[in-house]
Design a protein around this motif. Structure first.
Motif, PDB file in Angstrom:
ATOM      1  N   TYR A  29       0.836  -1.062   0.073  1.00 14.49           N
ATOM      2  CA  TYR A  29       0.241  -0.071   0.116  1.00 14.49           C
ATOM      3  C   TYR A  29       0.946   0.974   0.348  1.00 14.49           C
ATOM      4  O   TYR A  29       2.249   1.494   0.887  1.00 14.49           O
ATOM      5  CB  TYR A  29      -1.064  -0.088   1.237  1.00 14.49           C
ATOM      6  N   LYS A  30       0.335   2.445  -0.791  1.00 13.62           N
ATOM      7  CA  LYS A  30       1.157   3.701  -0.581  1.00 13.62           C
ATOM      8  C   LYS A  30       1.067   4.027   0.734  1.00 13.62           C
ATOM      9  O   LYS A  30       0.170   3.947   1.227  1.00 13.62           O
ATOM     10  CB  LYS A  30       0.313   4.475  -1.834  1.00 13.62           C
ATOM     11  N   VAL A  31       2.086   4.989   0.833  1.00 16.80           N
ATOM     12  CA  VAL A  31       2.631   5.719   2.077  1.00 16.80           C
ATOM     13  C   VAL A  31       1.369   6.526   2.053  1.00 16.80           C
ATOM     14  O   VAL A  31       0.942   7.645   1.067  1.00 16.80           O
ATOM     15  CB  VAL A  31       3.381   6.551   1.946  1.00 16.80           C
ATOM     16  N   PRO A  32       0.914   6.571   3.244  1.00 19.02           N
ATOM     17  CA  PRO A  32      -0.450   7.157   3.543  1.00 19.02           C
ATOM     18  C   PRO A  32      -0.155   9.120   3.369  1.00 19.02           C
ATOM     19  O   PRO A  32       1.245   9.123   4.314  1.00 19.02           O
ATOM     20  CB  PRO A  32      -1.573   7.106   4.850  1.00 19.02           C
ATOM     21  N   LEU A  33      -1.089   9.520   3.095  1.00 20.38           N
ATOM     22  CA  LEU A  33      -1.149  10.985   3.667  1.00 20.38           C
ATOM     23  C   LEU A  33      -0.437  11.676   4.986  1.00 20.38           C
ATOM     24  O   LEU A  33      -1.231  10.294   6.041  1.00 20.38           O
ATOM     25  CB  LEU A  33      -2.237  12.138   3.156  1.00 20.38           C
ATOM     26  N   PHE A  34      -0.245  12.414   5.497  1.00 19.10           N
ATOM     27  CA  PHE A  34       0.103  12.672   6.768  1.00 19.10           C
ATOM     28  C   PHE A  34      -0.600  12.106   7.935  1.00 19.10           C
ATOM     29  O   PHE A  34      -0.888  11.525   8.831  1.00 19.10           O
ATOM     30  CB  PHE A  34       1.128  14.071   6.699  1.00 19.10           C
ATOM     31  N   ILE A  35      -2.381  13.299   7.139  1.00 20.63           N
ATOM     32  CA  ILE A  35      -3.431  12.701   8.350  1.00 20.63           C
ATOM     33  C   ILE A  35      -3.278  11.350   8.278  1.00 20.63           C
ATOM     34  O   ILE A  35      -3.947  10.803   9.417  1.00 20.63           O
ATOM     35  CB  ILE A  35      -4.109  13.434   7.985  1.00 20.63           C
ATOM     36  N   ASN A  36      -4.236  10.744   7.138  1.00 20.20           N
ATOM     37  CA  ASN A  36      -4.230   8.678   8.168  1.00 20.20           C
ATOM     38  C   ASN A  36      -3.124   8.660   8.146  1.00 20.20           C
ATOM     39  O   ASN A  36      -3.140   7.130   9.100  1.00 20.20           O
ATOM     40  CB  ASN A  36      -4.453   8.748   5.935  1.00 20.20           C
ATOM     41  N   ARG A  37      -1.456   9.071   8.127  1.00 22.21           N
ATOM     42  CA  ARG A  37      -0.710   8.290   8.957  1.00 22.21           C
ATOM     43  C   ARG A  37      -0.901   8.454  10.716  1.00 22.21           C
ATOM     44  O   ARG A  37      -0.928   7.232  10.927  1.00 22.21           O
ATOM     45  CB  ARG A  37       0.784   8.607   9.197  1.00 22.21           C
TER      46      ARG A  37
ATOM     47  N   ALA B  60      -4.238   8.323  11.745  1.00 25.86           N
ATOM     48  CA  ALA B  60      -5.611   7.738  11.588  1.00 25.86           C
ATOM     49  C   ALA B  60      -5.418   6.244  11.735  1.00 25.86           C
ATOM     50  O   ALA B  60      -5.451   5.832  12.824  1.00 25.86           O
ATOM     51  CB  ALA B  60      -6.259   8.268  11.041  1.00 25.86           C
ATOM     52  N   TYR B  61      -4.151   5.490  11.219  1.00 25.04           N
ATOM     53  CA  TYR B  61      -3.945   4.591  11.030  1.00 25.04           C
ATOM     54  C   TYR B  61      -3.208   4.079  12.091  1.00 25.04           C
ATOM     55  O   TYR B  61      -3.279   2.874  12.495  1.00 25.04           O
ATOM     56  CB  TYR B  61      -3.378   4.252   9.699  1.00 25.04           C
ATOM     57  N   THR B  62      -1.997   5.110  12.907  1.00 19.75           N
ATOM     58  CA  THR B  62      -1.796   4.893  13.937  1.00 19.75           C
ATOM     59  C   THR B  62      -2.006   4.706  15.382  1.00 19.75           C
ATOM     60  O   THR B  62      -2.240   3.587  16.019  1.00 19.75           O
ATOM     61  CB  THR B  62       0.254   5.647  13.708  1.00 19.75           C
ATOM     62  N   PHE B  63      -3.129   5.415  15.381  1.00 23.15           N
ATOM     63  CA  PHE B  63      -3.697   5.641  16.508  1.00 23.15           C
ATOM     64  C   PHE B  63      -5.232   5.267  16.055  1.00 23.15           C
ATOM     65  O   PHE B  63      -6.059   4.976  17.623  1.00 23.15           O
ATOM     66  CB  PHE B  63      -3.171   7.340  16.952  1.00 23.15           C
TER      67      PHE B  63
ATOM     68  N   SER C 110       7.373   4.511  11.079  1.00 23.83           N
ATOM     69  CA  SER C 110       8.944   5.498  10.772  1.00 23.83           C
ATOM     70  C   SER C 110       8.578   6.444  11.715  1.00 23.83           C
ATOM     71  O   SER C 110       7.246   7.247  11.878  1.00 23.83           O
ATOM     72  CB  SER C 110       9.144   5.928   9.673  1.00 23.83           C
ATOM     73  N   GLY C 111       8.833   7.526  13.090  1.00 24.89           N
ATOM     74  CA  GLY C 111       8.695   8.051  13.428  1.00 24.89           C
ATOM     75  C   GLY C 111       7.602   7.991  14.076  1.00 24.89           C
ATOM     76  O   GLY C 111       6.657   9.300  14.903  1.00 24.89           O
ATOM     77  N   GLY C 112       8.019   6.593  14.778  1.00 23.86           N
ATOM     78  CA  GLY C 112       6.081   6.315  15.836  1.00 23.86           C
ATOM     79  C   GLY C 112       4.877   6.615  14.726  1.00 23.86           C
ATOM     80  O   GLY C 112       3.833   5.670  15.380  1.00 23.86           O
ATOM     81  N   LEU C 113       4.575   7.185  13.575  1.00 21.02           N
ATOM     82  CA  LEU C 113       4.066   7.182  12.373  1.00 21.02           C
ATOM     83  C   LEU C 113       3.943   6.062  11.558  1.00 21.02           C
ATOM     84  O   LEU C 113       4.892   5.255  11.244  1.00 21.02           O
ATOM     85  CB  LEU C 113       3.394   8.336  12.003  1.00 21.02           C
ATOM     86  N   LEU C 114       3.040   5.101  10.871  1.00 23.22           N
ATOM     87  CA  LEU C 114       2.820   3.977  10.107  1.00 23.22           C
ATOM     88  C   LEU C 114       2.800   4.841   8.849  1.00 23.22           C
ATOM     89  O   LEU C 114       2.798   5.088   8.214  1.00 23.22           O
ATOM     90  CB  LEU C 114       1.026   3.488   9.492  1.00 23.22           C
ATOM     91  N   GLN C 115       3.742   4.192   8.047  1.00 28.35           N
ATOM     92  CA  GLN C 115       4.626   4.261   6.855  1.00 28.35           C
ATOM     93  C   GLN C 115       3.785   3.529   5.951  1.00 28.35           C
ATOM     94  O   GLN C 115       3.704   3.390   4.776  1.00 28.35           O
ATOM     95  CB  GLN C 115       5.945   3.966   7.033  1.00 28.35           C
TER      96      GLN C 115
END
Length: 265
Positions: free
Chosen positions: A65-73, A75-78, A112-117
């Motif tokens: 899956y492509k790297v999500p936009l920052f806001i979605n990163r 969302a998908y992390t938390f 990466s950096g605590g967020l989904l990549q």
């Protein structure tokens, strides 16, 4: 499932969830974030990429899956499961309901950096050689049996409360076997498991096929199988179908205008 966490040399954290039935594939799956870009056969590449891999005599499909936009990163992390996680869990659920989809092997999440990549979903390869996409041209004549079987398959999905939100021709594979025509659905990350109203059921055919005559035929069979009025059911389905494809045409026209403007500049 078997869940493992790994630290990688590039400071990424990797979560691997492996179906216990595929423990023998742990080494293969673990290496996918590195091996994916250069190994395997690319079978689709757009927003996401699919590659087919052979391992110990078996074929597997891996979706990156492509790297999500920052806001979605965030969302998908938390706040919600990643697309890879949903594809895996939904495949298990469908198969437990007797609905055919390729067996889920594993999913991987890289942070990466605590967020989904990045995220990956691994499944067995479906051997069915045909897609419902073949109905996008060529008409119905001589293939009525396939559409009738597809209508019956969709009735079963809907009665079981399965709403595939990307129920398009490219996501429905099939084959003719001795026992009849069999279907398998893929691209599962956008699904709902809910009791469905007639309106929801009929709207679910909106993106199935651009050819209205094909949709009309399938919905007619579907309505008869459910004991619904054929005329009103077909009208409701075609209304949703026309709305969807009108939006697609507008988007396509807008893209063309933007391309022309960039070219003129």
């Amino acid at each position: 499932f078997l869940s493992s966490y790994y630290s990688r040399p590039d400071d990424q954290k990797m979560k691997l969830v492996l179906n216990p039935s595929y423990c023998q594939l742990r080494n293969f799956v673990q290496k996918l974030p590195i091996s994916f870009p250069t190994l395997g056969d690319c079978i689709y590449k757009a927003r996401n990429e699919l590659r087919k891999f052979s391992y110990e005599g078996q074929w597997y499909v891996v979706k990156n899956y492509k790297v999500p936009l920052f806001i979605n990163r965030i969302a998908y992390t938390f706040f919600r499961p990643s697309k890879a996680s949903r594809a895996y869990e939904y495949a298990l659920r469908l198969r437990s309901m007797g609905i055919e989809t390729p067996a889920p092997v594993a999913y991987i999440e890289l942070k990466s950096g605590g967020l989904l990549q990045h995220s990956f979903f691994v499944s067995e390869n479906c051997s069915y050689p045909r897609m419902m996409r073949e109905f996008e041209e060529g008409g119905i004549a001589g293939r009525e049996d396939i559409l009738e079987a597809f209508a019956a398959f969709t009735v079963d999905l809907h009665k079981k409360g399965v709403l595939h939100l990307d129920y398009s021709a490219g996501n429905i594979l099939f084959d003719k076997k001795e026992k009849g025509i069999v279907f398998s659905i893929i691209d599962l990350n956008r699904m709902r498991f809910i009791p469905m109203t007639p309106k929801m059921c009929l709207a679910n055919f909106n993106r199935f096929c651009r050819d209205e005559s094909v949709v009309r035929y399938v919905v007619g069979v579907y309505a008869r199988l459910r004991g619904w009025d054929e005329v009103t059911s077909t009208e409701e389905a075609l209304r949703a179908h026309r709305e969807f494809w009108t939006k697609i045409e507008r988007k396509d026209a807008l893209k063309c205008r933007r391309k022309r403007l960039r070219f003129l500049k």
